[in-house]
Design a protein around this motif. Structure first.
Motif, PDB file in Angstrom:
ATOM      1  N   SER A 166       0.826  -1.209   0.000  1.00 51.37           N
ATOM      2  CA  SER A 166       0.000   0.000   0.000  1.00 51.37           C
ATOM      3  C   SER A 166       0.862   1.261   0.000  1.00 51.37           C
ATOM      4  N   LEU A 167       2.047   1.200   0.616  1.00 51.88           N
ATOM      5  CA  LEU A 167       2.939   2.370   0.577  1.00 51.88           C
ATOM      6  C   LEU A 167       3.422   2.605  -0.858  1.00 51.88           C
ATOM      7  N   ALA A 168       3.598   1.536  -1.632  1.00 49.07           N
ATOM      8  CA  ALA A 168       3.956   1.693  -3.051  1.00 49.07           C
ATOM      9  C   ALA A 168       2.862   2.467  -3.783  1.00 49.07           C
ATOM     10  N   SER A 169       1.599   2.198  -3.444  1.00 45.38           N
ATOM     11  CA  SER A 169       0.489   2.952  -4.039  1.00 45.38           C
ATOM     12  C   SER A 169       0.627   4.440  -3.728  1.00 45.38           C
ATOM     13  N   PHE A 170       1.002   4.768  -2.483  1.00 35.11           N
ATOM     14  CA  PHE A 170       1.164   6.169  -2.098  1.00 35.11           C
ATOM     15  C   PHE A 170       2.327   6.810  -2.863  1.00 35.11           C
ATOM     16  N   VAL A 171       3.439   6.092  -2.964  1.00 37.10           N
ATOM     17  CA  VAL A 171       4.632   6.614  -3.652  1.00 37.10           C
ATOM     18  C   VAL A 171       4.293   6.965  -5.099  1.00 37.10           C
ATOM     19  N   PHE A 172       3.630   6.048  -5.808  1.00 36.79           N
ATOM     20  CA  PHE A 172       3.262   6.313  -7.203  1.00 36.79           C
ATOM     21  C   PHE A 172       2.143   7.343  -7.296  1.00 36.79           C
ATOM     22  N   GLY A 173       1.165   7.252  -6.384  1.00 36.69           N
ATOM     23  CA  GLY A 173       0.013   8.150  -6.433  1.00 36.69           C
ATOM     24  C   GLY A 173       0.375   9.605  -6.212  1.00 36.69           C
ATOM     25  N   CYS A 174       1.446   9.854  -5.464  1.00 33.46           N
ATOM     26  CA  CYS A 174       1.878  11.239  -5.192  1.00 33.46           C
ATOM     27  C   CYS A 174       3.114  11.628  -5.996  1.00 33.46           C
ATOM     28  N   GLY A 175       3.558  10.748  -6.882  1.00 33.20           N
ATOM     29  CA  GLY A 175       4.718  11.081  -7.721  1.00 33.20           C
ATOM     30  C   GLY A 175       5.987  11.292  -6.923  1.00 33.20           C
ATOM     31  N   ILE A 176       6.206  10.479  -5.870  1.00 34.43           N
ATOM     32  CA  ILE A 176       7.399  10.638  -5.025  1.00 34.43           C
ATOM     33  C   ILE A 176       8.663  10.341  -5.840  1.00 34.43           C
ATOM     34  N   LYS A 177       9.663  11.227  -5.728  1.00 39.18           N
ATOM     35  CA  LYS A 177      10.907  11.074  -6.478  1.00 39.18           C
ATOM     36  C   LYS A 177      11.962  10.357  -5.645  1.00 39.18           C
ATOM     37  N   PRO A 374      -0.550   0.594  -9.279  1.00 38.29           N
ATOM     38  CA  PRO A 374       0.088   1.879  -8.940  1.00 38.29           C
ATOM     39  C   PRO A 374       1.230   2.268  -9.865  1.00 38.29           C
ATOM     40  N   GLU A 375       1.943   1.259 -10.395  1.00 38.51           N
ATOM     41  CA  GLU A 375       3.088   1.565 -11.265  1.00 38.51           C
ATOM     42  C   GLU A 375       2.665   2.236 -12.570  1.00 38.51           C
ATOM     43  N   LYS A 376       1.365   2.239 -12.898  1.00 41.14           N
ATOM     44  CA  LYS A 376       0.866   2.882 -14.117  1.00 41.14           C
ATOM     45  C   LYS A 376       0.411   4.327 -13.885  1.00 41.14           C
ATOM     46  N   THR A 377       0.519   4.820 -12.655  1.00 45.04           N
ATOM     47  CA  THR A 377       0.046   6.177 -12.350  1.00 45.04           C
ATOM     48  C   THR A 377       0.885   7.210 -13.103  1.00 45.04           C
ATOM     49  N   THR A 378       0.215   8.164 -13.720  1.00 43.40           N
ATOM     50  CA  THR A 378       0.923   9.218 -14.449  1.00 43.40           C
ATOM     51  C   THR A 378       0.536  10.586 -13.884  1.00 43.40           C
ATOM     52  N   LYS A 379       1.354  11.569 -14.205  1.00 44.68           N
ATOM     53  CA  LYS A 379       1.056  12.937 -13.772  1.00 44.68           C
ATOM     54  C   LYS A 379      -0.268  13.403 -14.375  1.00 44.68           C
TER      55      LYS A 379
END
Length: 422
Positions: A166-177, A374-379
Motif C-alpha cells: 500500500s505504501l507503493a500505491s502512495f509513492v506512485f500516487g503522489c509522484g514521489i521522487k 500503482p506503477e501505471k500512475t501518471t502525472k
C-alpha cells in the motif's frame, strides 16, 4: 527535473520547517533519526496522520519483534518489487545493508534463504489478488521443517507485506521522487518560507478548463448534500441499476492506462526480486463467471475480527494500526476546494468504499490505477481529477487509498490465519 520530493506537487505546496508547530516537532524527531525522506515530506501535509504512520513503521522495522531486522527490510524489498517501486526497493536495500544484511541476498530472490523465498506466493497474492489467500497458504508456511515460520513471525511478515504494497500505491500516487535526485545533503530537507498561496496547478486553469473544474466541485457538493439528506441505501438499488453500474465500471476500467507489465526497461535491481512477474491484478468476476472467494464487508471486519486477532498475535502493532486507520478515516479540515464548513464524512466514506454513485469518472480512474496498478500512475491522471482542489486534498485521497488498501488485504490474510487456527 523540478526541485522537491514529488513530480506532481510543486515544492511551494510542501510544508517547510518553521510552519505548523506539530509538524515542526515531528520533523525534529525525524532529523534525530537521521533523515527526512520524501514520503515524510509529502505526508507532512497531514501532520496528525504522519505521526501515526511513523510510529507504526518505526515499530514494524526497528522495535522488538519476532523477525530479525535485516529480514524485515528484505520483506519490504520483496513487497515493493511486486509493484516495480524502485523508490522503496532502493531505500530498503540500503537499510538492509545498514543493519548487517548479507549483500549476496541483494543479487536476487534466488540468493535469499528458502524460508524467505517461501513468502513469494503469499506476497504475490496479497499484492494483486488478496481474495485468493486461503488457510492452505498459511499451513504451507507454518508446516514443521527446517524453513518453517512461527505464527508470530508470519503475522509480522503479513503486516510488512501489506504495509509496503500500500505504501507503493502512495509513492506512485503522489509522484514521489527517488532521494538521490535531491542535491541537498543527507537530511533531504530544504528550509524555505512556507507558501500560503493557493495551489499552483501544473496546467492552465484559464478558459473552459477552469469552468469545467468549477462545475466538478459544485456537482460533488450537490451529490454529497443529496446523500446526506437521503442517506441513500445500497440495498435499495434495483437489479437494473446494478447492471448499469456494472457496465459503466467495466467501461471505466478500460480507461486505466495500459502498459506492458514486462517492461524491458524494468531495472535489474527490481526484476531480480520477482518470480512470476506476469502475475498482476485481475478484476473481480464478470457476470456469468464463477464468483471468487471474497467476503462481504460484515463477514470479516477489522473492528470485530481483525483487530482482536492482531491484538493477540502482535499486540503493539494491532493498537497502532487501529489508530492509523481511525486517524485517516476521520481526518478532516471541513473544506472542499474553495468551500469551508463542509461535512466531508460522506466523501471520505465513498473513497474508502469506492461508492459508484458519488465518485466522478476521473477520480475513479485515479483510484483504480493507484490501488490496483500503482506503477501505471501518471502525472496526467493525477492532474485530471479534482482540478480545483488543493494538493493537500489530493494527498488526503492517497492516504485514504493507502489505508483502505492495507486494511482490505490484511483482512484477507487474517481471515486465512483465523481459518488455520480454528
Amino acid at each position: 527535473m523540478a526541485p522537491g520530493p514529488s513530480t506532481f506537487i510543486p515544492l511551494g505546496e510542501i510544508p517547510q520547517e518553521g510552519g505548523d508547530s506539530s509538524l515542526h516537532q515531528l520533523l525534529k524527531a525525524f532529523v534525530s533519526a537521521g533523515r527526512v525522506d520524501h514520503v515524510a515530506m509529502v505526508m507532512g501535509l497531514h501532520p496528525q496522520y504522519l505521526s501515526s504512520f511513523w510510529k507504526t513503521q518505526y515499530l514494524l522495522l526497528r522495535m522488538d519483534g519476532p523477525l530479525p531486522y535485516h529480514k524485515r527490510h528484505y520483506i519490504a524489498i520483496m513487497a515493493a518489487a511486486r509493484h516495480r517501486c524502485s523508490y522503496l526497493v532502493g531505500l530498503h536495500m540500503g537499510e538492509f545493508l545498514q543493519v548487517g544484511g548479507n549483500p549476496a541476498w541483494l543479487q536476487g530472490l534466488h540468493c535469499a534463504p528458502q524460508k524467505l523465498r517461501n513468502l513469494n506466493e503469499i506476497n504475490k497474492l496479497l499484492a494483486h489478488r488478496p481474495w485468493l489467500v486461503t488457510k492452505k497458504h498459511i499451513e504451507a508456511l507454518l508446516k514443521p521443517g527446517e524453513d518453517s515460520w512461527s505464527l508470530a513471525e508470519l503475522v509480522q511478515a503479513l503486516v510488512l507485506l501489506t504495509h509496503y504494497h500500500s505504501l507503493a500505491s502512495f509513492v506512485f500516487g503522489c509522484g514521489i521522487k527517488p532521494e538521490e535526485e535531491q542535491d541537498v545533503g543527507n537530511s533531504c530537507w530544504t528550509p524555505s518560507p512556507h507558501s500560503d498561496s493557493s495551489p499552483a496547478s501544473d496546467d492552465s486553469m484559464g478558459g473552459s478548463g477552469g469552468t469545467d473544474a468549477m462545475q466538478e466541485v459544485e456537482m460533488l457538493m450537490e451529490r454529497m448534500k443529496l446523500l446526506q439528506e437521503n442517506q441513500l441505501e445500497e440495498e435499495g438499488v434495483t437489479q437494473e441499476e446494478m447492471a448499469t453500474r456494472f457496465e459503466l465500471e467495466k467501461t471505466e476500467s478500460l480507461l486505466v492506462p495500459s502498459s506492458d507489465i514486462l517492461d524491458p526497461s524494468l531495472q535489474s535491481n527490481i526484476r531480480c526480486f520477482l518470480e512470476d512477474p506476469e502475475f498482476g491484478y485481475k478484476d473481480f468476476t464478470r457476470r456469468g463467471e464463477q464468483a471468487p472467494p471474497t467476503f462481504r464487508a460484515q463477514d470479516y471486519t477489522w473492528e470485530d475480527h481483525g483487530y482482536s486477532l492482531m491484538n493477540r498475535l502482535y499486540p503493539d502493532v494491532g493498537q497502532l494500526l487501529d489508530e492509523k486507520f481511525q486517524v485517516v478515516y476521520n481526518l478532516t479540515y471541513n473544506t472542499i476546494a474553495m468551500h469551508c464548513g463542509v461535512d466531508t464524512s460522506m466523501l471520505r466514506r465513498a473513497i474508502w468504499n469506492y461508492v459508484h454513485c458519488l465518485l466522478e469518472r476521473n477520480l475513479k480512474i485515479y483510484i483504480k490505477t493507484v490501488a490496483c496498478y500503482p506503477e501505471k500512475t501518471t502525472k496526467q491522471i493525477y492532474t485530471q481529477f479534482w482540478r480545483h482542489f488543493k494538493h493537500s486534498e489530493k494527498v488526503h485521497v492517497n492516504l485514504l487509498l493507502l489505508e483502505a488498501r492495507m486494511q482490505a488485504a490484511l483482512l484477507y490474510a487474517l481471515r486465512a490465519v483465523t481459518c488455520y487456527m480454528t
